[in-house]
Design a protein around this motif. Structure first.
Motif, PDB file in Angstrom:
ATOM      1  N   GLN A 181       4.990  43.530 -51.505  1.00  0.00           N
ATOM      2  CA  GLN A 181       4.871  43.486 -50.007  1.00  0.00           C
ATOM      3  C   GLN A 181       6.052  42.185 -49.676  1.00  0.00           C
ATOM      4  N   ALA A 183       8.670  41.103 -51.203  1.00  0.00           N
ATOM      5  CA  ALA A 183       9.717  41.466 -51.479  1.00  0.00           C
ATOM      6  C   ALA A 183      10.370  41.950 -50.345  1.00  0.00           C
ATOM      7  N   ALA A 184       9.620  43.272 -49.805  1.00  0.00           N
ATOM      8  CA  ALA A 184       9.907  44.268 -48.956  1.00  0.00           C
ATOM      9  C   ALA A 184      10.474  43.283 -47.565  1.00  0.00           C
ATOM     10  N   ALA A 185       9.400  42.223 -47.158  1.00  0.00           N
ATOM     11  CA  ALA A 185       9.230  41.439 -45.756  1.00  0.00           C
ATOM     12  C   ALA A 185      10.616  40.465 -46.162  1.00  0.00           C
ATOM     13  N   GLU A 186      10.744  40.065 -47.397  1.00  0.00           N
ATOM     14  CA  GLU A 186      12.026  39.036 -47.440  1.00  0.00           C
ATOM     15  C   GLU A 186      13.157  39.857 -47.472  1.00  0.00           C
ATOM     16  N   SER A 187      13.246  41.089 -47.848  1.00  0.00           N
ATOM     17  CA  SER A 187      14.838  41.835 -47.799  1.00  0.00           C
ATOM     18  C   SER A 187      14.933  42.208 -46.384  1.00  0.00           C
ATOM     19  N   LEU A 188      14.142  42.014 -45.691  1.00  0.00           N
ATOM     20  CA  LEU A 188      14.218  42.028 -44.304  1.00  0.00           C
ATOM     21  C   LEU A 188      14.848  40.967 -43.449  1.00  0.00           C
ATOM     22  N   GLY A 189      14.885  39.807 -44.174  1.00  0.00           N
ATOM     23  CA  GLY A 189      15.240  38.551 -43.666  1.00  0.00           C
ATOM     24  C   GLY A 189      14.163  37.972 -42.932  1.00  0.00           C
ATOM     25  N   LEU A 190      12.920  38.124 -42.966  1.00  0.00           N
ATOM     26  CA  LEU A 190      11.847  37.451 -42.549  1.00  0.00           C
ATOM     27  C   LEU A 190      11.786  35.918 -43.261  1.00  0.00           C
ATOM     28  N   SER A 191      11.588  35.300 -42.660  1.00  0.00           N
ATOM     29  CA  SER A 191      11.199  33.817 -43.161  1.00  0.00           C
ATOM     30  C   SER A 191       9.993  33.780 -44.021  1.00  0.00           C
TER      31      SER A 191
ATOM     32  N   GLU B  74      18.057  33.774 -46.076  1.00  0.00           N
ATOM     33  CA  GLU B  74      17.726  34.477 -45.147  1.00  0.00           C
ATOM     34  C   GLU B  74      18.662  35.040 -44.154  1.00  0.00           C
ATOM     35  N   PHE B  84      12.963  50.539 -51.484  1.00  0.00           N
ATOM     36  CA  PHE B  84      12.389  50.395 -52.809  1.00  0.00           C
ATOM     37  C   PHE B  84      11.761  51.630 -52.975  1.00  0.00           C
TER      38      PHE B  84
END
Ligand code: ATP
Ligand code: MG
Lengths: 281, 242
Positions: A181, A183-191, B74, B84
């Motif tokens: 979860q 990883a998914a958030a960070e892959s979107l560029g979320l801080s 970021e 994924f």
């Protein structure tokens, strides 16, 4: 699927249903019989004990009960009040401490140490001791009214202790969220902060609702510990009545009042826990 | 060159997973990574968008090295979308909220401003009537399409796909691969780790065979699949295409 009606007007049942109904009837009968037997044994045997007459008089005295119960209910409102301001404070402080454990900024490193030490200390000391130390210690500094009120410092003691436990519950919730979860958030560029706040925390908080319900129930009971440092809440009021009537029945009355709150609350927490287990499987 | 990787090294403890991988991806190209389980495909993809910090080497996006140690990852991740194998949708949000979260928080666009664009993506990929559903109310194929939409909502320049059809029932694979074809037609730059050899053969511009943390062989699919030069590639394809 049930077999279709056979014209008799009665819905037909499957073989499996008939078999399971039989089983259910049988276990109901066994459970009922054995419960009745045990209750009967208690009701018949306990009065045979040599001290039963004395115990009955001093613990289960109806006259004392009906004379003191309304006043006990009034005193219980103080418990409810203390609970009502402690619970939100605990939720907020517990969450902050749980989050402080994860800060990365080196300048905030002291915060990490502090939150770790905080949970260790306040989980390691019996609640009653914390109540004593803070409740007598801080007003002992000679604070002016109203800042010497035992309500304030007694509540603080409860808030600190329970925040330590609640912080650990929140942390376990946060850690139970699968890393994918994040990883998914960070892959979107979320801080990191947005990832925590919008993705991890909402899931974690939901997951620990039952555990926190149990903490609330424990808190409701521990409010009575404040009686040791002054506030005339239900436990202390019961003590006053005990001396007045030279009878222990007021304590039984107090217990009845606590149970009236905690049993439904515990049942509800268990229900939530079971529901969550079902939902997740 | 849109995306260039040079000698990327990655270890987990004593496990050397990427042993110096170099790869060039041109604008609008679809590159497929194939290779046995454990050969490092997922790790390599995660190194591209810096989900895993690389130990050594360089990652160039539009000629700029984005893997410089200490650089904030970021802003780079906003430009590279990733999907994924296990969808990883946020289960506490509806499909459309999943897709709007990053634009709102990262690009600072309001819900109202981003909604038409996101709705259009849902419509385009056949999910117009599923926007208000929660992930657990959707089939695997639908969830994976939502995950793709969620990444696209950030308007990425490059998309990474990590075995996005491996968790799907066979009859749902097609609907997800169709999305990839549509994106290719749009000119999206894509890197795809996959076990779908048929798809790689038909759609890829370039196929790379990974084994033991290295690219053993790469080339256009009609060459690599019909006339592989390396014995390792031949052995793998023989097993995979059987
Ligand atoms: N976070 C991690 N920590 C430690 N080791 C890891 C980690 N992620 C991957 N590895 C190791 O790296 C190696 C390559 O794994 P990776 O997932 O990249 O392979 P893969 O080619 O994607 O395999 P698959 O086809 O099964 O997905 C494996 O040996 C794996 O155990
Ligand atoms: Mg993988």
């Amino acid at each position: 699927m049930t077999i279709a009606d056979e014209g008799s007007g009665k819905p037909a049942r499957t073989r499996r249903q008939i078999y399971e109904d039989g089983l259910r009837k049988r276990s109901l009968m066994i459970a009922g019989t054995s419960t009745v037997a045990v209750v009967l044994a208690i009701v018949l045997l306990v009065p045979l004990a040599p001290g039963w007459a004395a115990v009955k008089k001093s613990f289960f005295n109806w006259d004392v009960f009906s004379a003191t119960f309304p006043k006990l209910l009034d005193a219980f409102l103080i418990d409810v009040m203390i609970f009502a301001w402690c619970a939100p404070a605990i939720a907020v402080l517990g969450l902050l401490i749980a989050l402080a454990r994860d800060v990365r900024n080196p300048a905030l490193y002291p915060l990490r140490i502090f939150s770790a030490a905080f949970t260790d200390v306040f989980r390691g000391v019996p609640v009653v001791l914390t109540v004593y130390l803070i409740g007598f210690g801080i007003p002992g500094l000679g604070l002016p009214r109203p800042w010497n009120s035992p309500y304030i410092w007694g509540s603080l003691a409860l808030i600190l202790t329970y925040s330590a436990y609640v912080a650990e519950i929140f942390r376990s919730g946060i850690e139970s969220i699968h890393p994918s979860q994040r990883a998914a958030a960070e892959s979107l560029g979320l801080s990191r902060r947005d990832t925590m706040w919008y993705v991890i925390l909402p899931q974690a908080v939901r997951r620990v609702v039952p555990a926190n319900m149990n903490m609330l129930i424990a808190l409701q009971k521990d409010v009575a510990l404040l009686s040791f440092i002054g506030p005339v809440e239900i436990f202390r009021q019961a003590g006053v009545f005990k001396s007045l009537y030279a009878n222990f029945t007021p304590y039984v009355g107090a217990a009845v009042i606590f149970l009236a709150i905690t049993i439904p609350a515990t049942r509800y927490a268990d229900y939530l826990m079971a529901k969550q287990r079902r939902d997740r499987s | 060159m849109k995306l260039s990787l040079r000698d990327v090294q990655k270890t987990f403890g004593s496990n050397h997973v990427c042993k110096g991988i170099s790869l060039d991806v041109q604008e609008g190209e679809l590159v497929c990574l194939i290779g046995a389980s454990g050969s490092g495909k997922s790790t390599f993809l995660r190194c591209i968008n810096l989900l895993e910090p690389i130990d050594d080497g360089a990652v160039y996006l539009d000629g700029q090295d984005i893997a410089v140690p200490g650089l904030d990852p970021e802003p780079v991740r906003r430009r590279i979308g990733m999907v994924f194998q296990s969808y990883n949708l946020f289960p506490h949000m509806t499909a459309v909220e999943n897709a709007m979260l990053a634009p709102r928080r990262v690009r600072g666009v309001s819900r109202d401003a981003i909604r038409p664009e996101v709705s259009a993506l849902f419509e385009r990929f056949g999910l117009g009537d599923r926007m208000e559903h929660y992930p657990d109310q959707l089939s695997g194929g639908q969830q994976q399409r939502v995950a793709i939409i969620r990444a696209l909502a950030m308007r990425p320049e490059v998309m990474l796909f990590d075995e996005i059809t491996s968790a799907l029932d066979p009859q749902l694979v097609g609907e997800v691969l169709d999305v990839l074809l549509a994106l290719k037609a749009d000119g999206m730059t894509m890197v795809l780790a996959t076990h779908e050899m048929g798809f790689a053969r038909e759609a890829a511009d370039k196929v790379c065979f990974l084994a033991d943390g290295r690219i053993v062989e790469e080339g256009p699919p009609d060459v690599l699949f019909t006339a592989p030069k390396q014995p390792e590639t031949q052995a793998f394809l023989e097993r995979a295409l059987k």
